[in-house]
Enzyme design. Sequence first.
Site, PDB file in Angstrom:
ATOM      1  N   ASP A  10      -4.340  52.040   4.295  1.00 19.29           N
ATOM      2  CA  ASP A  10      -3.098  51.666   3.615  1.00 19.29           C
ATOM      3  C   ASP A  10      -1.891  52.394   4.218  1.00 19.29           C
ATOM      4  O   ASP A  10      -2.044  53.319   5.023  1.00 19.29           O
ATOM      5  CB  ASP A  10      -3.206  51.973   2.106  1.00 19.29           C
ATOM      6  CG  ASP A  10      -3.886  53.322   1.823  1.00 19.29           C
ATOM      7  OD1 ASP A  10      -3.824  54.215   2.692  1.00 19.29           O
ATOM      8  OD2 ASP A  10      -4.468  53.461   0.743  1.00 19.29           O
TER       9      ASP A  10
ATOM     10  N   ASN B 264      -7.469  56.653 -11.171  1.00 18.41           N
ATOM     11  CA  ASN B 264      -7.714  55.446 -11.973  1.00 18.41           C
ATOM     12  C   ASN B 264      -8.797  54.558 -11.349  1.00 18.41           C
ATOM     13  O   ASN B 264      -8.949  53.406 -11.731  1.00 18.41           O
ATOM     14  CB  ASN B 264      -6.408  54.655 -12.132  1.00 18.41           C
ATOM     15  CG  ASN B 264      -5.822  54.245 -10.787  1.00 18.41           C
ATOM     16  OD1 ASN B 264      -6.420  54.503  -9.736  1.00 18.41           O
ATOM     17  ND2 ASN B 264      -4.675  53.598 -10.801  1.00 18.41           N
TER      18      ASN B 264
ATOM     19  N   HIS C  63      -8.915  53.651  -8.096  1.00 19.32           N
ATOM     20  CA  HIS C  63      -8.514  52.817  -6.957  1.00 19.32           C
ATOM     21  C   HIS C  63      -9.242  53.242  -5.679  1.00 19.32           C
ATOM     22  O   HIS C  63      -9.622  54.393  -5.508  1.00 19.32           O
ATOM     23  CB  HIS C  63      -6.989  52.774  -6.762  1.00 19.32           C
ATOM     24  CG  HIS C  63      -6.340  54.005  -6.211  1.00 19.32           C
ATOM     25  ND1 HIS C  63      -5.179  54.534  -6.730  1.00 19.32           N
ATOM     26  CD2 HIS C  63      -6.657  54.814  -5.155  1.00 19.32           C
ATOM     27  CE1 HIS C  63      -4.826  55.585  -6.028  1.00 19.32           C
ATOM     28  NE2 HIS C  63      -5.711  55.783  -5.068  1.00 19.32           N
TER      29      HIS C  63
ATOM     30  N   GLU D 163      -5.346  48.937  -6.921  1.00 19.12           N
ATOM     31  CA  GLU D 163      -5.235  49.459  -8.277  1.00 19.12           C
ATOM     32  C   GLU D 163      -6.093  48.634  -9.233  1.00 19.12           C
ATOM     33  O   GLU D 163      -6.517  47.526  -8.888  1.00 19.12           O
ATOM     34  CB  GLU D 163      -3.753  49.386  -8.702  1.00 19.12           C
ATOM     35  CG  GLU D 163      -2.796  50.159  -7.796  1.00 19.12           C
ATOM     36  CD  GLU D 163      -2.825  51.663  -8.018  1.00 19.12           C
ATOM     37  OE1 GLU D 163      -3.869  52.202  -8.437  1.00 19.12           O
ATOM     38  OE2 GLU D 163      -1.794  52.306  -7.760  1.00 19.12           O
TER      39      GLU D 163
HETATM   40  C1  GLP Z   1      -4.404  57.906  -2.336  1.00 18.72           C
HETATM   41  C2  GLP Z   1      -4.903  57.179  -1.078  1.00 18.72           C
HETATM   42  C3  GLP Z   1      -6.336  56.825  -1.219  1.00 18.72           C
HETATM   43  C4  GLP Z   1      -7.043  58.100  -1.643  1.00 18.72           C
HETATM   44  C5  GLP Z   1      -6.713  58.423  -3.069  1.00 18.72           C
HETATM   45  C6  GLP Z   1      -7.143  59.796  -3.510  1.00 18.72           C
HETATM   46  O1  GLP Z   1      -3.430  57.214  -3.002  1.00 18.72           O
HETATM   47  N1  GLP Z   1      -4.158  56.012  -0.720  1.00 18.72           N
HETATM   48  O2  GLP Z   1      -6.857  56.317  -0.011  1.00 18.72           O
HETATM   49  O3  GLP Z   1      -8.420  57.929  -1.559  1.00 18.72           O
HETATM   50  O4  GLP Z   1      -5.370  58.161  -3.361  1.00 18.72           O
HETATM   51  O5  GLP Z   1      -6.265  60.776  -3.059  1.00 18.72           O
HETATM   52  P1  GLP Z   1      -6.578  62.326  -3.149  1.00 18.72           P
HETATM   53  O6  GLP Z   1      -7.661  62.589  -2.204  1.00 18.72           O
HETATM   54  O7  GLP Z   1      -5.281  62.982  -2.766  1.00 18.72           O
HETATM   55  O8  GLP Z   1      -6.980  62.586  -4.546  1.00 18.72           O
END
Ligand code: GLP
Length: 241
Positions: free
Chosen positions: A67, A136, A138, A143
């Site tokens: 992303d 959440n 995702h 989402e």
């Molecule tokens: C972000 C990224 C995801 C990631 C997730 C968890 O928004 N776009 O690819 O897996 O949220 O992030 P974190 O590892 O900082 O908890």
Amino acid sequence: MKIKVFDSASEASKFTAKKISDLIKNSPESRLGLATGRTMDAVYNHLSNQHKIAPFDCSKVRAFALDEYVGLEPRDENSYRYYLDFHIFQSLGFDSNNTFLPDVHMADLNQAALEYENLIIKTGGIDLQILGIGMNGHIGLNEPGSKVDSRTRVVDLSESTLDSNRPLFKDAEIPKKAMTMGVGTILEAKEIVLLATGKTKAEIIKNLVNANVGADLPASFLKTHSNALLVLDKDSASLIS
Ligand code: GLP
């Protein structure tokens, strides 16, 4: 979906890093799908260390980011392009012609999304997709509400995701939109590893393990994949009975 629990976050991250390095060593022209986020910092650190000690050739690997935020320039420290360049591509010597993110700078973002899908298909599809998980549920930035057959597209970020990622932006405003691979795109990877570490992920991991497959918790769609592995540390696994 298989589950593997490690004693520490470091061991879980090291295991995930080794999955990546083993694939590259065995198959130097492989296609990797990569996640960003705090959880991945440790994975890419381990990978860089492994590479420093015993270098392996990454110049032919094709890497696809999950992303990217809409509206951030590649040089912006908060962009996922910057993150991946900084954490993995430069230290492992990826060829910049072989590293791809959704093009959030094209005038027509629907077209950009379609081209990203086509590029993944044209290169032969993703061999190993690395994922984190949002608070959440995702994956990528799919989402809750994201459909099983969703493809790369622009999405509105949820309040949960904005709240969770806002601290990373320090003084800058967090974009409210991003382009993400779809759930359907992710599920086409041959192998998927989802890494979650730390107490903050315990609740969502419990929900994921107990959830029926459905759009309310997008990561639950991984249960339909034949080669998906959930990698946890003791803390993130602490609420699983
Ligand atoms: C972000 C990224 C995801 C990631 C997730 C968890 O928004 N776009 O690819 O897996 O949220 O992030 P974190 O590892 O900082 O908890």
